[in-house]
Write a protein that holds these residues in place. Sequence first.
Motif, PDB file in Angstrom:
ATOM      1  N   ILE A 208      12.618  78.173  72.371  1.00  0.00           N
ATOM      2  CA  ILE A 208      12.000  78.761  71.190  1.00  0.00           C
ATOM      3  C   ILE A 208      12.022  77.677  70.122  1.00  0.00           C
ATOM      4  O   ILE A 208      13.091  77.255  69.684  1.00  0.00           O
ATOM      5  CB  ILE A 208      12.764  80.009  70.719  1.00  0.00           C
ATOM      6  N   GLY A 209      10.849  77.211  69.719  1.00  0.00           N
ATOM      7  CA  GLY A 209      10.777  76.060  68.836  1.00  0.00           C
ATOM      8  C   GLY A 209      10.234  76.390  67.459  1.00  0.00           C
ATOM      9  O   GLY A 209       9.078  76.805  67.323  1.00  0.00           O
ATOM     10  N   ALA A 210      11.085  76.215  66.450  1.00  0.00           N
ATOM     11  CA  ALA A 210      10.667  76.405  65.059  1.00  0.00           C
ATOM     12  C   ALA A 210      10.566  75.039  64.408  1.00  0.00           C
ATOM     13  O   ALA A 210      11.566  74.464  63.996  1.00  0.00           O
ATOM     14  CB  ALA A 210      11.674  77.280  64.319  1.00  0.00           C
ATOM     15  N   GLY A 211       9.364  74.512  64.355  1.00  0.00           N
ATOM     16  CA  GLY A 211       9.188  73.134  63.935  1.00  0.00           C
ATOM     17  C   GLY A 211       8.641  72.976  62.540  1.00  0.00           C
ATOM     18  O   GLY A 211       8.814  73.831  61.666  1.00  0.00           O
ATOM     19  N   ALA A 212       7.941  71.879  62.341  1.00  0.00           N
ATOM     20  CA  ALA A 212       7.463  71.485  61.013  1.00  0.00           C
ATOM     21  C   ALA A 212       6.267  72.309  60.573  1.00  0.00           C
ATOM     22  O   ALA A 212       5.610  72.980  61.365  1.00  0.00           O
ATOM     23  CB  ALA A 212       7.099  70.006  61.035  1.00  0.00           C
ATOM     24  N   GLY A 213       5.993  72.236  59.288  1.00  0.00           N
ATOM     25  CA  GLY A 213       4.796  72.824  58.705  1.00  0.00           C
ATOM     26  C   GLY A 213       4.417  71.998  57.492  1.00  0.00           C
ATOM     27  O   GLY A 213       5.181  71.160  57.031  1.00  0.00           O
ATOM     28  N   ASN A 214       3.237  72.223  56.976  1.00  0.00           N
ATOM     29  CA  ASN A 214       2.832  71.617  55.705  1.00  0.00           C
ATOM     30  C   ASN A 214       1.927  72.615  55.000  1.00  0.00           C
ATOM     31  O   ASN A 214       0.730  72.395  54.823  1.00  0.00           O
ATOM     32  CB  ASN A 214       2.104  70.289  55.944  1.00  0.00           C
TER      33      ASN A 214
ATOM     34  N   LEU B  55      12.919  73.654  49.917  1.00  0.00           N
ATOM     35  CA  LEU B  55      13.491  73.468  51.256  1.00  0.00           C
ATOM     36  C   LEU B  55      12.903  74.411  52.314  1.00  0.00           C
ATOM     37  O   LEU B  55      12.774  74.017  53.477  1.00  0.00           O
ATOM     38  CB  LEU B  55      15.008  73.636  51.216  1.00  0.00           C
ATOM     39  N   PRO B  56      12.559  75.672  51.982  1.00  0.00           N
ATOM     40  CA  PRO B  56      12.018  76.549  53.030  1.00  0.00           C
ATOM     41  C   PRO B  56      10.762  75.956  53.667  1.00  0.00           C
ATOM     42  O   PRO B  56       9.875  75.446  52.972  1.00  0.00           O
ATOM     43  CB  PRO B  56      11.702  77.849  52.275  1.00  0.00           C
ATOM     44  N   CYS B  57      10.681  76.044  54.980  1.00  0.00           N
ATOM     45  CA  CYS B  57       9.525  75.487  55.690  1.00  0.00           C
ATOM     46  C   CYS B  57       8.243  76.233  55.358  1.00  0.00           C
ATOM     47  O   CYS B  57       7.148  75.707  55.562  1.00  0.00           O
ATOM     48  CB  CYS B  57       9.776  75.502  57.194  1.00  0.00           C
ATOM     49  N   ILE B  58       8.361  77.462  54.849  1.00  0.00           N
ATOM     50  CA  ILE B  58       7.175  78.254  54.528  1.00  0.00           C
ATOM     51  C   ILE B  58       6.631  77.944  53.139  1.00  0.00           C
ATOM     52  O   ILE B  58       5.548  78.398  52.785  1.00  0.00           O
ATOM     53  CB  ILE B  58       7.480  79.760  54.597  1.00  0.00           C
ATOM     54  N   ALA B  59       7.367  77.181  52.329  1.00  0.00           N
ATOM     55  CA  ALA B  59       7.018  76.997  50.919  1.00  0.00           C
ATOM     56  C   ALA B  59       5.706  76.245  50.735  1.00  0.00           C
ATOM     57  O   ALA B  59       5.317  75.419  51.569  1.00  0.00           O
ATOM     58  CB  ALA B  59       8.138  76.257  50.195  1.00  0.00           C
ATOM     59  N   GLU B  60       5.036  76.513  49.630  1.00  0.00           N
ATOM     60  CA  GLU B  60       3.799  75.827  49.286  1.00  0.00           C
ATOM     61  C   GLU B  60       4.071  74.327  49.152  1.00  0.00           C
ATOM     62  O   GLU B  60       4.904  73.904  48.360  1.00  0.00           O
ATOM     63  CB  GLU B  60       3.253  76.367  47.963  1.00  0.00           C
ATOM     64  N   LYS B  61       3.350  73.519  49.917  1.00  0.00           N
ATOM     65  CA  LYS B  61       3.548  72.061  49.875  1.00  0.00           C
ATOM     66  C   LYS B  61       2.414  71.337  49.158  1.00  0.00           C
ATOM     67  O   LYS B  61       2.591  70.203  48.698  1.00  0.00           O
ATOM     68  CB  LYS B  61       3.683  71.493  51.299  1.00  0.00           C
ATOM     69  N   GLU B  62       1.233  71.958  49.098  1.00  0.00           N
ATOM     70  CA  GLU B  62       0.105  71.375  48.385  1.00  0.00           C
ATOM     71  C   GLU B  62      -0.891  72.482  48.051  1.00  0.00           C
ATOM     72  O   GLU B  62      -0.813  73.585  48.610  1.00  0.00           O
ATOM     73  CB  GLU B  62      -0.588  70.272  49.193  1.00  0.00           C
TER      74      GLU B  62
ATOM     75  N   GLU C  20       1.881  64.540  53.636  1.00  0.00           N
ATOM     76  CA  GLU C  20       3.205  64.619  54.252  1.00  0.00           C
ATOM     77  C   GLU C  20       3.947  65.882  53.803  1.00  0.00           C
ATOM     78  O   GLU C  20       3.833  66.284  52.641  1.00  0.00           O
ATOM     79  CB  GLU C  20       4.047  63.403  53.858  1.00  0.00           C
ATOM     80  N   GLU C  21       4.693  66.494  54.712  1.00  0.00           N
ATOM     81  CA  GLU C  21       5.567  67.606  54.330  1.00  0.00           C
ATOM     82  C   GLU C  21       6.801  67.020  53.653  1.00  0.00           C
ATOM     83  O   GLU C  21       7.589  66.324  54.287  1.00  0.00           O
ATOM     84  CB  GLU C  21       5.982  68.429  55.545  1.00  0.00           C
ATOM     85  N   LEU C  22       6.985  67.314  52.370  1.00  0.00           N
ATOM     86  CA  LEU C  22       8.008  66.623  51.586  1.00  0.00           C
ATOM     87  C   LEU C  22       9.320  67.393  51.445  1.00  0.00           C
ATOM     88  O   LEU C  22      10.382  66.802  51.321  1.00  0.00           O
ATOM     89  CB  LEU C  22       7.471  66.314  50.187  1.00  0.00           C
ATOM     90  N   MET C  23       9.283  68.723  51.397  1.00  0.00           N
ATOM     91  CA  MET C  23      10.470  69.539  51.120  1.00  0.00           C
ATOM     92  C   MET C  23      11.106  69.148  49.788  1.00  0.00           C
ATOM     93  O   MET C  23      12.308  69.001  49.655  1.00  0.00           O
ATOM     94  CB  MET C  23      11.485  69.448  52.269  1.00  0.00           C
ATOM     95  N   MET C  24      10.249  68.998  48.794  1.00  0.00           N
ATOM     96  CA  MET C  24      10.627  68.679  47.415  1.00  0.00           C
ATOM     97  C   MET C  24       9.643  69.408  46.506  1.00  0.00           C
ATOM     98  O   MET C  24       8.498  69.654  46.910  1.00  0.00           O
ATOM     99  CB  MET C  24      10.532  67.168  47.148  1.00  0.00           C
TER     100      MET C  24
ATOM    101  N   HIS D 203       1.989  76.945  61.363  1.00  0.00           N
ATOM    102  CA  HIS D 203       3.228  77.496  60.808  1.00  0.00           C
ATOM    103  C   HIS D 203       2.959  78.512  59.699  1.00  0.00           C
ATOM    104  O   HIS D 203       3.074  79.722  59.918  1.00  0.00           O
ATOM    105  CB  HIS D 203       4.112  76.363  60.292  1.00  0.00           C
ATOM    106  N   SER D 204       2.630  78.040  58.509  1.00  0.00           N
ATOM    107  CA  SER D 204       2.437  78.924  57.357  1.00  0.00           C
ATOM    108  C   SER D 204       1.286  78.434  56.493  1.00  0.00           C
ATOM    109  O   SER D 204       0.986  77.235  56.453  1.00  0.00           O
ATOM    110  CB  SER D 204       3.709  78.981  56.497  1.00  0.00           C
TER     111      SER D 204
END
Length: 462
Positions: free
Chosen positions: A233-239, A267-274, A356-360, A387-388
């Motif tokens: 079960i793989g929970a990987g990257a998102g952007n 930090l949440p992988c679901i968060a708005e990145k752009e 890039e997915e920054l997590m910032m 992902h999201s």
Amino acid sequence: MLVNENLVQDIVQEVVAQLKISEPAAKSRGVFSDMNEAIEAAKKAQAIIRRMSLDQREKIISNIRRKTHENAETLARMAVNETGMGNVGHKILKHHLVADKTPGTEDLQTTAWSGDRGLTLIEMGPFGVIGAITPCTNPSETVLCNSIGMIAAGNTVVFNPHPQAIKTSIFALNLINEASVEAGGPDNVACTVEKPTLETSNIMMKHKDIPLIAATGGPGVVTAVLSSGKRGIGAGAGNPPAVVDETADVRKAAQDIVNGCTFDNNLPCIAEKEIVAVDAIADELMNYMIQEQGCYLISKEEQDRLVKTVLTPKGLNRKCVGRDAKTLLGMIGVTVPDNIRCIVFEGEKEHPLIAEELMMPILGMVRAKDIDDAIEKAVWLEHGNRHSAHIHSKNIDNITKYAREIDTAILVKNAPSYAALGFGGEGYCTFTIASRTGEGLTSTKTFTKSRRCVMADSLCIR
């Protein structure tokens, strides 16, 4: 329920102000020096758990929930102190969310067929000992959330936590074992090793007594799991992109996007990145973010310095991940007041701080001619992670078109990203979102295998 961000911030500030807790010393329950010993201990515990009734398992789960509530502040503070990432107050809220909204035994349901030829049941049974890899971004949240679902399904679990968050992960793991013992269950329902490494991870993934592996982390970790030869079960990257069209409530969209982006410092992988904004409302959206939502607009020169600071030839600068906007700006020599919580700018979709997915808490905005152009750009930015994604629109046709094209496990409409996890939105909570392998938001039933029981020509009494 709508989340009032001002109320959230008040709660966060009050909780942080009251935190006078010294970091507790890690205990040793469920912790072993050798991965093989950890797996053997979990195997013995699973032989007991699988024979327990659902009511007995639910008592353990209820106890885990209680202890998570009681230790939310401690766990949040430990994680920030150990990893240097995130926001203490927001992490407290995340732990309460895990305790309240992670599914337990109620997620297990039996399907039945009854007819002239008898009765057939499809029931959900445990895998056994599950191997789990957890990240440093949400260390205790992931351990607690996974354990609730896995134990409720009749499994036990062996964790290989991220080394940068081992103290926090061990503290969470001890709470789980204490909860089991206190509720009449076995010890070692959740186990780990004192010093997790790539070697201990490989031992776990190859071990004959580990039939299922659940990995929450970056693309490299997930790829390793999917190459292990085991069920993974793989929970990987998102952007995750946030699309805003001309029909949106632009002022609310600005608030929702910044609230979601800045939660726990992105930090949440679901968060708005752009953001991808239709040209007709792009200037209005940017203005609201700057004037009302604590965003700082960086110049081209500052963008260049930020790129060199947060990105390295090997990827993200780990010293920048999960840091707040003021800290990040300080790293490039920019001083801002305390109310600045997000860094914004406008650029092309290929800009490294956008692609890039920054997590910032950094939000680049890409302009689009219309909704079709916005969807095309958003799909590119999501990079096929499935992902999201997020959209702010009052046009049902636009929302539907976007949903079909982006094809993600999560799509949030007209709300902050955290609504996807039941925080200000409906639905259950999880910290393992399996986009790569298709399970989506994992829960207790994810950690079961289907078993068919057939009684031919009997037990049909119609």
